[in-house]
Enzyme design. Structure first.
Site, PDB file in Angstrom:
ATOM      1  N   LYS A   1       0.801  -1.236   0.000  1.00  0.00           N
ATOM      2  CA  LYS A   1       0.000   0.000   0.000  1.00  0.00           C
ATOM      3  C   LYS A   1       0.833   1.285   0.000  1.00  0.00           C
ATOM      4  O   LYS A   1       0.421   2.292  -0.558  1.00  0.00           O
ATOM      5  CB  LYS A   1      -0.952   0.016   1.199  1.00  0.00           C
ATOM      6  CG  LYS A   1      -2.135  -0.929   1.070  1.00  0.00           C
ATOM      7  CD  LYS A   1      -3.103  -0.677   2.223  1.00  0.00           C
ATOM      8  CE  LYS A   1      -4.223  -1.683   2.247  1.00  0.00           C
ATOM      9  NZ  LYS A   1      -5.243  -1.338   3.254  1.00  0.00           N
TER      10      LYS A   1
ATOM     11  N   ASP B   1     -10.391   3.239   1.582  1.00  0.00           N
ATOM     12  CA  ASP B   1     -10.656   2.808   2.956  1.00  0.00           C
ATOM     13  C   ASP B   1     -11.492   3.822   3.744  1.00  0.00           C
ATOM     14  O   ASP B   1     -12.318   3.432   4.574  1.00  0.00           O
ATOM     15  CB  ASP B   1      -9.343   2.550   3.716  1.00  0.00           C
ATOM     16  CG  ASP B   1      -8.731   1.204   3.351  1.00  0.00           C
ATOM     17  OD1 ASP B   1      -9.467   0.322   2.876  1.00  0.00           O
ATOM     18  OD2 ASP B   1      -7.508   1.042   3.539  1.00  0.00           O
TER      19      ASP B   1
END
Ligand code: ATR
Length: 279
Positions: A68, A104
């Site tokens: 990420k 997210d």
């Protein structure tokens, strides 16, 4: 026939990922012309392997551990949310440009607002437990709700302090709290979120003193294996409403799917049960 859209989740390891179940469920449900696979790429080869996949026509990627943050410099452009969080979990290739995003924050907020209709974010403080990537996404999301105060506590206090320094910018909304002092702010909180790995299968449990938590507070764990963590069970035993972690996973996928397939896929009970059956 419309263009075939190739998407994949990239991680190392990757076999545990639930993303293929979710995206393939939607590809099938909406009879779309596309595919979604799980691909293991070692972090040392990330950019070279991504180049190859893009040359083969892949245009959508999700990233999980440990990629990420590593994928940030690979992107030609970053959406503001990815820049703020400092992590990319979703990449879209558009006109040859690699655009990094992070879904997210959306996933967290969409889940909470679906699970708890009419949730009032402005009536009290939040306590976010943890200061990693997930915590940054959640704090960013909570800032957008105009919550009056967001406490962040973390085992390593310096990381909570750094998160507050970086995300506060021109505000003082985010207040770091020492790990052994977290129970002291509970009486001000209307929302608590566990973003740490505590409570996950094989990990120690997260313990807080629910006796000190403000009445009517909502308790959310982003851990979903197990679905009912001890943290959530303790909250329920003390009379608090809880929200499990599976929804954030499903809703973060919803926003990514929308970016690639231009369809707003439904998060429903059938999909939830399908994913839970694999946990
Ligand atoms: P993610 O991207 O899922 O947020 P991460 O960035 O690795 O993952 O963050 C993991 C979080 O879980 C951190 O807040 C970590 O605390 P430290 O910063 O002190 O490492 C927290 N965490 C992991 N194991 C923990 C434990 N045994 N006790 C308390 N916190 C723990």
């Amino acid at each position: 026939m419309s263009e075939f859209i190739k998407a994949a989740v990239i991680g190392h390891p990757i076999s545990h990922s639930k993303s293929p179940i979710i995206h393939n469920h939607w590809i099938e449900k909406y009879a779309l012309n596309g595919s979604y696979e799980a691909i293991d790429i070692h972090p040392d080869n990330l950019s070279a392997e991504l180049d190859k996949l893009i040359a083969q026509g892949y245009s959508g990627f999700n990233f999980t551990l440990p990629h990420k943050e590593l994928v940030l410099p690979y992107c030609d452009e970053l959406e503001q949310i990815a820049e703020v969080i400092g992590a990319v979990n979703c990449l879209s290739v558009k006109d040859g440009k690699k655009i990094g995003s992070n879904t997210d924050s959306y996933g967290f907020l969409a889940n909470l607002t679906h699970q708890k209709q009419g949730i009032d974010f402005q009536g009290g403080a939040a306590l976010v437990i943890g200061a990693g990537g997930a915590a940054r996404a959640i704090v960013s999301a909570l800032m957008s709700t105009r919550m009056p105060r967001i406490y962040v506590t973390n085992r390593t206090f310096e990381k909570a302090q750094k998160l507050a320094d970086e995300l506060n910018m021109f505000t003082d909304l985010i207040v770091p709290v020492a790990w052994d002092k977290k129970d002291q702010v509970l009486d001000q909180c209307t929302l608590i979120v566990n973003t740490t790995s505590l409570g996950m299968d094989g990990q120690p449990d997260l313990e807080i003193d629910f006796g000190r938590l403000s009445k009517g507070a909502l308790v959310n764990d982003i851990v979903y294996a197990p679905l009912q963590t001890k943290f959530l069970k303790d909250a329920q035993a003390s009379g608090f409403e809880t929200v499990t972690g599976i929804g954030m996973l499903l809703y973060q996928a919803q926003q990514a799917f929308r970016k690639w397939f231009h369809v707003n896929p439904e998060v429903d009970e059938e999909l939830t049960q399908k994913v839970l059956a694999q946990i």
